[in-house]
Design a protein around this motif. Sequence first.
Motif, mmCIF file in Angstrom:
data_model
loop_
_atom_site.group_PDB
_atom_site.id
_atom_site.type_symbol
_atom_site.label_atom_id
_atom_site.label_comp_id
_atom_site.label_asym_id
_atom_site.label_seq_id
_atom_site.Cartn_x
_atom_site.Cartn_y
_atom_site.Cartn_z
ATOM 1 N N VAL A 87 45.820 45.134 32.793
ATOM 2 C CA VAL A 87 44.453 45.328 33.276
ATOM 3 C C VAL A 87 44.150 44.237 34.291
ATOM 4 O O VAL A 87 44.793 43.183 34.303
ATOM 5 C CB VAL A 87 43.421 45.280 32.123
ATOM 6 C CG1 VAL A 87 43.580 46.471 31.201
ATOM 7 C CG2 VAL A 87 43.526 43.965 31.358
ATOM 8 N N LEU A 88 43.157 44.514 35.143
ATOM 9 C CA LEU A 88 42.765 43.560 36.171
ATOM 10 C C LEU A 88 41.427 42.932 35.826
ATOM 11 O O LEU A 88 40.560 43.571 35.220
ATOM 12 C CB LEU A 88 42.651 44.264 37.530
ATOM 13 C CG LEU A 88 43.919 44.876 38.106
ATOM 14 C CD1 LEU A 88 43.572 45.665 39.365
ATOM 15 C CD2 LEU A 88 44.955 43.808 38.423
ATOM 16 N N THR A 89 41.255 41.696 36.239
ATOM 17 C CA THR A 89 39.965 41.036 36.104
ATOM 18 C C THR A 89 39.134 41.309 37.357
ATOM 19 O O THR A 89 39.670 41.701 38.415
ATOM 20 C CB THR A 89 40.130 39.521 35.930
ATOM 21 O OG1 THR A 89 40.701 38.975 37.137
ATOM 22 C CG2 THR A 89 41.046 39.210 34.749
ATOM 23 N N GLU A 90 37.836 41.087 37.255
ATOM 24 C CA GLU A 90 36.963 41.252 38.415
ATOM 25 C C GLU A 90 37.368 40.289 39.531
ATOM 26 O O GLU A 90 37.282 40.615 40.713
ATOM 27 C CB GLU A 90 35.506 41.026 38.013
ATOM 28 C CG GLU A 90 34.901 42.151 37.199
ATOM 29 C CD GLU A 90 34.868 43.466 37.967
ATOM 30 O OE1 GLU A 90 34.609 43.436 39.193
ATOM 31 O OE2 GLU A 90 35.105 44.519 37.349
ATOM 32 N N GLU A 91 37.814 39.104 39.131
ATOM 33 C CA GLU A 91 38.237 38.119 40.136
ATOM 34 C C GLU A 91 39.462 38.604 40.900
ATOM 35 O O GLU A 91 39.557 38.416 42.116
ATOM 36 C CB GLU A 91 38.549 36.772 39.455
ATOM 37 C CG GLU A 91 37.338 36.038 38.907
ATOM 38 C CD GLU A 91 36.830 36.642 37.597
ATOM 39 O OE1 GLU A 91 37.554 37.476 37.002
ATOM 40 O OE2 GLU A 91 35.714 36.283 37.180
ATOM 41 N N GLN A 92 40.413 39.232 40.203
ATOM 42 C CA GLN A 92 41.602 39.747 40.876
ATOM 43 C C GLN A 92 41.246 40.855 41.860
ATOM 44 O O GLN A 92 41.775 40.915 42.972
ATOM 45 C CB GLN A 92 42.601 40.278 39.832
ATOM 46 C CG GLN A 92 43.321 39.201 39.049
ATOM 47 C CD GLN A 92 44.209 39.790 37.962
ATOM 48 O OE1 GLN A 92 43.758 40.587 37.129
ATOM 49 N NE2 GLN A 92 45.480 39.410 37.968
ATOM 50 N N ILE A 93 40.359 41.743 41.446
ATOM 51 C CA ILE A 93 39.966 42.845 42.323
ATOM 52 C C ILE A 93 39.251 42.312 43.558
ATOM 53 O O ILE A 93 39.524 42.731 44.689
ATOM 54 C CB ILE A 93 39.083 43.848 41.564
ATOM 55 C CG1 ILE A 93 39.869 44.496 40.426
ATOM 56 C CG2 ILE A 93 38.560 44.936 42.519
ATOM 57 C CD1 ILE A 93 39.038 45.356 39.502
ATOM 58 N N ALA A 94 38.319 41.360 43.331
ATOM 59 C CA ALA A 94 37.593 40.779 44.466
ATOM 60 C C ALA A 94 38.550 40.088 45.432
ATOM 61 O O ALA A 94 38.416 40.215 46.657
ATOM 62 C CB ALA A 94 36.542 39.792 43.958
ATOM 63 N N ALA A 95 39.538 39.369 44.889
ATOM 64 C CA ALA A 95 40.523 38.688 45.747
ATOM 65 C C ALA A 95 41.343 39.707 46.527
ATOM 66 O O ALA A 95 41.659 39.498 47.704
ATOM 67 C CB ALA A 95 41.423 37.808 44.892
ATOM 68 N N GLY A 96 41.693 40.826 45.869
ATOM 69 C CA GLY A 96 42.446 41.871 46.558
ATOM 70 C C GLY A 96 41.640 42.502 47.677
ATOM 71 O O GLY A 96 42.171 42.794 48.758
ATOM 72 N N GLU A 97 40.347 42.714 47.443
ATOM 73 C CA GLU A 97 39.490 43.277 48.478
ATOM 74 C C GLU A 97 39.329 42.289 49.634
ATOM 75 O O GLU A 97 39.331 42.685 50.814
ATOM 76 C CB GLU A 97 38.127 43.643 47.884
ATOM 77 C CG GLU A 97 38.186 44.822 46.925
ATOM 78 C CD GLU A 97 36.836 45.147 46.303
ATOM 79 O OE1 GLU A 97 36.688 46.261 45.783
ATOM 80 O OE2 GLU A 97 35.934 44.274 46.353
ATOM 81 N N ASP A 98 39.204 41.018 49.311
ATOM 82 C CA ASP A 98 39.122 39.987 50.364
ATOM 83 C C ASP A 98 40.384 40.001 51.224
ATOM 84 O O ASP A 98 40.316 39.929 52.459
ATOM 85 C CB ASP A 98 38.948 38.600 49.734
ATOM 86 C CG ASP A 98 37.542 38.381 49.193
ATOM 87 O OD1 ASP A 98 36.608 39.030 49.685
ATOM 88 O OD2 ASP A 98 37.397 37.567 48.260
ATOM 89 N N GLU A 99 41.545 40.078 50.541
ATOM 90 C CA GLU A 99 42.823 40.066 51.263
ATOM 91 C C GLU A 99 42.944 41.266 52.199
ATOM 92 O O GLU A 99 43.382 41.141 53.341
ATOM 93 C CB GLU A 99 43.971 40.082 50.246
ATOM 94 C CG GLU A 99 45.357 40.105 50.871
ATOM 95 C CD GLU A 99 46.458 40.262 49.831
ATOM 96 O OE1 GLU A 99 47.573 40.662 50.217
ATOM 97 O OE2 GLU A 99 46.194 39.995 48.644
ATOM 98 N N PHE A 100 42.532 42.446 51.720
ATOM 99 C CA PHE A 100 42.646 43.645 52.548
ATOM 100 C C PHE A 100 41.678 43.588 53.721
ATOM 101 O O PHE A 100 42.045 43.915 54.863
ATOM 102 C CB PHE A 100 42.379 44.898 51.706
ATOM 103 C CG PHE A 100 42.772 46.172 52.397
ATOM 104 C CD1 PHE A 100 44.053 46.681 52.252
ATOM 105 C CD2 PHE A 100 41.874 46.855 53.209
ATOM 106 C CE1 PHE A 100 44.423 47.852 52.900
ATOM 107 C CE2 PHE A 100 42.242 48.014 53.857
ATOM 108 C CZ PHE A 100 43.522 48.529 53.700
ATOM 109 N N ALA A 101 40.439 43.169 53.459
ATOM 110 C CA ALA A 101 39.450 43.092 54.535
ATOM 111 C C ALA A 101 39.865 42.091 55.602
ATOM 112 O O ALA A 101 39.606 42.289 56.799
ATOM 113 C CB ALA A 101 38.088 42.712 53.953
#
Length: 409
Positions: A87-101
């Motif tokens: 499972v992913l944490t909210e922090e991991q998802i936010a970091a992934g979105e930051d990386e993609f953006a």
Amino acid sequence: MNIFSTSRLTAALVAGLMFLQPHVAAAQNLFAPVMQINDRVITEYEVQQRAKFFSLLNAPGDPREAAMEQLIEERLQLGAAESQGLVLTEEQIAAGEDEFAARANLDRETFIKALAEGGVEEQTFRDFVSAGLLWREVVRTRFAGRVTVTDADIDQALSASAPRPTAVRLLFSEIILPANTPAAKATAQRRAAEISQYTTPEQFSRAARAFSASPSRARGGRLDWVEVANMQPGLAQVLLALAPGQVSKPLPIPNGIALFQLRAVEDGIAPPPSPLTVEYALYQIPGGRSPAALAEAAKLKANADTCNDLYEANRKRGTPEALEVTTAEMSEVPADIALELAKLDPGEFSDALTRGGNLALLMLCSRQVPLPEDVSREDIRKRLLDQRVQSLAKGYLEELRADAIIRKP
């Protein structure tokens, strides 16, 4: 309220409901499943959203087809993640979105706003990023420790990626005249002066069969194509200065004199000398070119694939002084060794040389080209690791797809 008024109101409500029914049905159809993967579904809404997302990213191909294909793969990947308890944490998802953006030189909030202006919901972006992050964890967990990259792998990658000029190969013949004693040296100098005047391949071939100490004498001194990039710069310049059919001036080498006749040059512009670095092993076997020494060399060649194998063979033999492994720029390698190395690929042998009455079995361990200033061997190791892991991941995804039930509801 009178009956008439009530009837008119009822009629109006009925008419209104009839007007709304197609729109309600359309909304319901938008969220209806269009594909089922095992026990997971994909809705029409998800396909449309992902297609819009791909269109905004200017992804190649048909957006709807690409959307459907990736959503199917994501369902398989999410199933694999669930089976591993990931499972992913909210922090991991936010970091992934930051990386993609950041790939679009935007922060996450600005990127999400731009998507919304194009009709793409934030949840669509979140689902896309989350699926990628979970699959990355699946791959890391499943294949951790199963992939290795050796120094030989890095050397091979460097050699394969090195720029190759247009004219990379020469076809020539050789004569190696022995000159290990004063008398032999005088004889070699006299013969070399005569051979250097030859003008035909037939003359050179007869002299090679009669006088050469190289194993190529049996073929009239003829060698296969040799890459200029693998040669010692000095020898390459000598050969490139010749016209086909011409013979070089006598070249002194350890315990001998060498002559070369150019037979052909591959079309193109000759490359400049390259600061090539080689690692090679020299394994000395007593007996010179005697049948016993050659038999031992043949046994070693049959059982050794790398220079590391020679270390083990020498340990069993108990003669540590017999094995010498050297790393040097090609320009610093002795001429006779450099000539033999130019004919070899990593892991191959030459038994053409002798040293002090011993047969000198030569093995090329590796060739290394200079690295660009902004690239390190560790960078190449990481790239190779990533390529191999991605190859395993692709195979695993194909297995998941082959085992899945994929159908339209």
